[in-house]
Design a protein around this motif. Sequence first.
Motif, PDB file in Angstrom:
ATOM      1  N   GLN A 139       0.808  -1.217   0.000  1.00  0.00           N
ATOM      2  CA  GLN A 139       0.000   0.000   0.000  1.00  0.00           C
ATOM      3  C   GLN A 139       0.843   1.270   0.000  1.00  0.00           C
ATOM      4  OE1 GLN A 139      -3.310  -0.700  -0.240  1.00  0.00           O
ATOM      5  NE2 GLN A 139      -2.662  -2.814  -0.044  1.00  0.00           N
ATOM      6  N   GLY A 140       2.032   1.190   0.550  1.00  0.00           N
ATOM      7  CA  GLY A 140       2.873   2.380   0.708  1.00  0.00           C
ATOM      8  C   GLY A 140       3.725   2.225   1.951  1.00  0.00           C
ATOM      9  N   PRO A 141       3.967   3.329   2.656  1.00  0.00           N
ATOM     10  CA  PRO A 141       4.816   3.244   3.844  1.00  0.00           C
ATOM     11  C   PRO A 141       4.153   2.421   4.949  1.00  0.00           C
ATOM     12  CG  PRO A 141       3.913   5.459   3.599  1.00  0.00           C
ATOM     13  CD  PRO A 141       3.510   4.687   2.388  1.00  0.00           C
ATOM     14  N   VAL A 142       4.968   1.641   5.637  1.00  0.00           N
ATOM     15  CA  VAL A 142       4.473   0.797   6.727  1.00  0.00           C
ATOM     16  C   VAL A 142       4.444   1.636   8.005  1.00  0.00           C
ATOM     17  CG1 VAL A 142       4.879  -1.293   8.074  1.00  0.00           C
ATOM     18  CG2 VAL A 142       5.432  -1.255   5.637  1.00  0.00           C
ATOM     19  N   PRO A 143       3.260   1.761   8.629  1.00  0.00           N
ATOM     20  CA  PRO A 143       3.163   2.577   9.843  1.00  0.00           C
ATOM     21  C   PRO A 143       3.721   1.840  11.064  1.00  0.00           C
ATOM     22  CG  PRO A 143       1.057   1.571   9.370  1.00  0.00           C
ATOM     23  CD  PRO A 143       1.976   1.209   8.234  1.00  0.00           C
ATOM     24  N   THR A 144       3.865   2.573  12.135  1.00  0.00           N
ATOM     25  CA  THR A 144       4.292   1.959  13.394  1.00  0.00           C
ATOM     26  C   THR A 144       3.100   1.263  14.037  1.00  0.00           C
ATOM     27  OG1 THR A 144       3.729   3.903  14.716  1.00  0.00           O
ATOM     28  CG2 THR A 144       5.971   3.826  13.778  1.00  0.00           C
ATOM     29  N   GLY A 145       3.387   0.424  15.006  1.00  0.00           N
ATOM     30  CA  GLY A 145       2.323  -0.246  15.742  1.00  0.00           C
ATOM     31  C   GLY A 145       1.402   0.744  16.427  1.00  0.00           C
ATOM     32  N   ARG A 146       1.967   1.810  16.924  1.00  0.00           N
ATOM     33  CA  ARG A 146       1.163   2.843  17.588  1.00  0.00           C
ATOM     34  C   ARG A 146       0.189   3.495  16.614  1.00  0.00           C
ATOM     35  NH1 ARG A 146       3.867   6.623  21.772  1.00  0.00           N
ATOM     36  NH2 ARG A 146       3.635   4.659  22.833  1.00  0.00           N
ATOM     37  N   GLN A 147       0.646   3.740  15.375  1.00  0.00           N
ATOM     38  CA  GLN A 147      -0.236   4.326  14.362  1.00  0.00           C
ATOM     39  C   GLN A 147      -1.376   3.362  14.015  1.00  0.00           C
ATOM     40  OE1 GLN A 147       2.911   5.079  11.535  1.00  0.00           O
ATOM     41  NE2 GLN A 147       2.759   7.297  11.849  1.00  0.00           N
ATOM     42  N   ILE A 148      -1.062   2.070  13.925  1.00  0.00           N
ATOM     43  CA  ILE A 148      -2.105   1.065  13.655  1.00  0.00           C
ATOM     44  C   ILE A 148      -3.084   1.033  14.814  1.00  0.00           C
ATOM     45  CG2 ILE A 148      -2.583  -1.371  13.217  1.00  0.00           C
ATOM     46  CD1 ILE A 148       0.260  -1.552  12.007  1.00  0.00           C
ATOM     47  N   ASP A 149      -2.571   1.092  16.040  1.00  0.00           N
ATOM     48  CA  ASP A 149      -3.442   1.125  17.219  1.00  0.00           C
ATOM     49  C   ASP A 149      -4.394   2.315  17.155  1.00  0.00           C
ATOM     50  OD1 ASP A 149      -2.637  -1.170  18.599  1.00  0.00           O
ATOM     51  OD2 ASP A 149      -0.996  -0.127  19.610  1.00  0.00           O
ATOM     52  N   ASP A 150      -3.864   3.486  16.859  1.00  0.00           N
ATOM     53  CA  ASP A 150      -4.690   4.692  16.806  1.00  0.00           C
ATOM     54  C   ASP A 150      -5.783   4.567  15.750  1.00  0.00           C
ATOM     55  OD1 ASP A 150      -3.129   5.788  18.812  1.00  0.00           O
ATOM     56  OD2 ASP A 150      -1.950   7.045  17.449  1.00  0.00           O
ATOM     57  N   GLN A 151      -5.402   4.087  14.574  1.00  0.00           N
ATOM     58  CA  GLN A 151      -6.389   3.957  13.495  1.00  0.00           C
ATOM     59  C   GLN A 151      -7.479   2.948  13.849  1.00  0.00           C
ATOM     60  OE1 GLN A 151      -3.945   3.095   9.987  1.00  0.00           O
ATOM     61  NE2 GLN A 151      -4.660   5.042   9.152  1.00  0.00           N
ATOM     62  N   THR A 152      -7.082   1.814  14.385  1.00  0.00           N
ATOM     63  CA  THR A 152      -8.074   0.773  14.659  1.00  0.00           C
ATOM     64  C   THR A 152      -8.919   1.094  15.892  1.00  0.00           C
ATOM     65  OG1 THR A 152      -6.391  -0.545  15.833  1.00  0.00           O
ATOM     66  CG2 THR A 152      -6.799  -1.071  13.502  1.00  0.00           C
TER      67      THR A 152
END
Length: 133
Positions: free
Chosen positions: A97-110
Amino acid sequence: MRTIRLLAPAVCLVLAATACTGTDAPEPGAAAPDSPAATAAASSAAGSAPDGGSAQVSAKEVCAYLDSQLPTLKGIGSETGVMANLTVNLYSWYEKQGPVPTGRQIDDQTRQGCPATRTEVLKLAGMESFERL
């Protein structure tokens, strides 16, 4: 079960090693970073990037992906296996998809986009956060 416990760290190690292979060392014959040729090349490369190539994946897309993976994750049957599957497949999906986010960014989004799916995925993997991946 023992095989999965041995396989999960090996998969993580392979991912870590492959993530480090894309070094920023210039290729032989490449222009120096501050040269006009390098600046022009960077400008044209940025202008020709595919749509979404550098944009962060939306929470809606992450949630849809995780929803689609739930049946597979439920069928694995062990937290270690789920964590290994999630580590490899989520990283691969993000990389496409593009740049791989950090775990924290995935947490925030989900947390915002799909809290129920997030909770279920993390529970299946025996984790409290995507930062463990």
